[in-house]
Design a protein around this motif. Structure first.
Motif, mmCIF file in Angstrom:
data_model
loop_
_atom_site.group_PDB
_atom_site.id
_atom_site.type_symbol
_atom_site.label_atom_id
_atom_site.label_comp_id
_atom_site.label_asym_id
_atom_site.label_seq_id
_atom_site.Cartn_x
_atom_site.Cartn_y
_atom_site.Cartn_z
ATOM 1 N N TYR A 257 39.732 10.138 -32.165
ATOM 2 C CA TYR A 257 38.826 11.260 -32.154
ATOM 3 C C TYR A 257 39.703 12.757 -32.040
ATOM 4 N N ASP A 258 39.143 13.634 -32.778
ATOM 5 C CA ASP A 258 39.799 15.201 -32.636
ATOM 6 C C ASP A 258 39.758 15.437 -31.100
ATOM 7 N N SER A 259 40.783 15.976 -30.898
ATOM 8 C CA SER A 259 40.913 16.244 -29.251
ATOM 9 C C SER A 259 39.764 17.562 -28.859
ATOM 10 N N ARG A 260 39.391 17.883 -29.802
ATOM 11 C CA ARG A 260 38.591 19.420 -29.419
ATOM 12 C C ARG A 260 37.195 18.525 -29.293
ATOM 13 N N ILE A 261 36.688 17.374 -29.497
ATOM 14 C CA ILE A 261 35.443 16.915 -29.542
ATOM 15 C C ILE A 261 34.807 16.789 -28.047
ATOM 16 N N LEU A 262 33.493 16.998 -28.112
ATOM 17 C CA LEU A 262 32.975 17.052 -26.634
ATOM 18 C C LEU A 262 32.856 15.575 -26.331
ATOM 19 N N HIS A 263 33.306 14.816 -25.334
ATOM 20 C CA HIS A 263 33.034 13.525 -24.769
ATOM 21 C C HIS A 263 33.156 13.413 -23.221
ATOM 22 N N ARG A 264 33.105 12.119 -22.956
ATOM 23 C CA ARG A 264 33.105 11.548 -21.528
ATOM 24 C C ARG A 264 33.080 10.222 -21.510
ATOM 25 N N GLY A 265 33.823 9.862 -20.267
ATOM 26 C CA GLY A 265 33.777 8.508 -19.770
ATOM 27 C C GLY A 265 32.363 8.141 -19.314
ATOM 28 N N ARG A 266 31.867 7.153 -19.662
ATOM 29 C CA ARG A 266 30.604 6.568 -18.938
ATOM 30 C C ARG A 266 31.085 5.805 -17.779
ATOM 31 N N GLY A 267 30.271 5.629 -16.857
ATOM 32 C CA GLY A 267 30.805 4.816 -15.760
ATOM 33 C C GLY A 267 30.437 3.589 -15.824
ATOM 34 N N PHE A 268 31.034 2.555 -15.080
ATOM 35 C CA PHE A 268 30.683 1.005 -15.138
ATOM 36 C C PHE A 268 29.423 0.957 -14.099
ATOM 37 N N ASN A 269 28.296 1.179 -14.390
ATOM 38 C CA ASN A 269 27.322 1.266 -13.471
ATOM 39 C C ASN A 269 26.635 -0.181 -13.150
ATOM 40 N N SER A 270 27.584 -0.991 -12.609
ATOM 41 C CA SER A 270 27.170 -2.213 -12.106
ATOM 42 C C SER A 270 28.184 -2.580 -11.196
ATOM 43 N N HIS A 271 27.761 -3.485 -10.070
ATOM 44 C CA HIS A 271 28.570 -3.711 -9.239
ATOM 45 C C HIS A 271 28.866 -5.178 -8.797
ATOM 46 N N GLY A 272 28.533 -5.964 -10.040
ATOM 47 C CA GLY A 272 28.633 -7.469 -10.295
ATOM 48 C C GLY A 272 29.815 -7.849 -10.840
#
Length: 275
Positions: A257-272
């Motif tokens: 991806y273009d380094s200027r794109i808005l993005h984020r890392g989602r969480g690993f929303n599980s404890h299993g």
């Protein structure tokens, strides 16, 4: 007194909306969302050439980067290369000499200072591995990088950062951000199947420097919130509208991806499970 009461009536429902979105945003991804994301990723993955037409594939990737700000490179690593890279990451994460930084439940291992140690492995991505197993891409990374910067007048470029990332169970979402304000490429390569275990989320078409974070969020993200479970459409008549894309990659696939794109890392929303 009436003005104060009216103001309170506006502010309070707005606050409830923010709380509701926050709780929804921290959820574990549903299977329907993952399936929708996989369909969207397929649209950004050019059909790989069967003859000497690699330039056509590179051009399609460039078109995706220019229009959407991202492209998918399927089969960038063979199964043997995935095994080798996983071994390297395990060593790096367990080494006291490496710079392992915990952030929001993720472990970032920055090996940029030793990036020359991995030059050969990076150049082989998409080529043949030591067992002679052919990947789908033809040395995709060097080709794509050269073409990306050649399109911008042949500006000089270099590898500025190399990281290993482990999104551990229980990690939380990052804030939305850009990697850079200048043209550049960021490439994420999946060393396992990425589903609810911390996929990167991108706002397609947000790589225009003139666009603000508010412009990216206005309408599109809230529309995604209102239409839970709906398919994530890429094609749109409005060239200025942004679409959130979940990079639910298969093992060995990559997103560039273009380094200027808005993005984020989602969480690993599980404890299993593990990271």
């Amino acid at each position: 007194m009436r003005k104060i009461a009216a103001l309170a009536a506006v502010v309070i429902p707005s606050s409830y909306a923010c709380v509701s979105y926050g709780e929804y945003d921290r959820r574990e991804l549903a299977l329907s969302e993952v399936h929708a994301a996989r369909k969207s990723l397929a649209r950004l993955s050019p059909v790989e050439p069967k003859s000497n037409t690699e330039s056509k594939s590179t051009q399609k990737h460039l078109q995706n980067l220019n229009r959407f700000g991202a492209t998918i490179l399927a089969g960038s690593l063979s199964s043997e290369q995935v095994r080798q890279w996983n071994e390297k990451t395990l060593v790096a994460f367990s080494s006291p000499d490496e710079r392992n930084v915990p952030m929001h439940g993720r472990i970032h291992c920055d090996v940029s200072i030793k990036s020359s140690k991995y030059n050969e492995d990076i150049a082989r991505m998409g080529g043949e591995d030591s067992n002679g197993e052919k990947c789908n891409q033809d040395e995709f990374l060097p080709q794509l990088v050269r073409a990306y910067f050649a399109q911008r007048g042949g500006m000089p470029y270099k590898l500025t950062q190399l990281q290993f990332l482990n999104a551990k169970s229980g990690s939380v979402n990052q804030i939305w951000h850009r990697d850079n304000t200048a043209p550049g490429l960021t490439v994420l390569v999946a060393l396992c199947d990425v589903r609810s275990n911390g996929p990167t989320e991108l706002l397609l078409k947000s790589h225009g420097q003139e666009e603000s974070l508010w412009a990216a969020f206005k309408g599109e993200v809230m529309e995604a919130f209102r239409s839970i479970g709906g398919e994530n459409k890429i094609a749109t008549k409005d060239a200025s509208s942004f679409r959130p894309l979940l990079a639910c990659l298969n093992v060995g696939d990559a997103v560039a991806y273009d380094s200027r794109i808005l993005h984020r890392g989602r969480g690993f929303n599980s404890h299993g499970g593990g990271g």
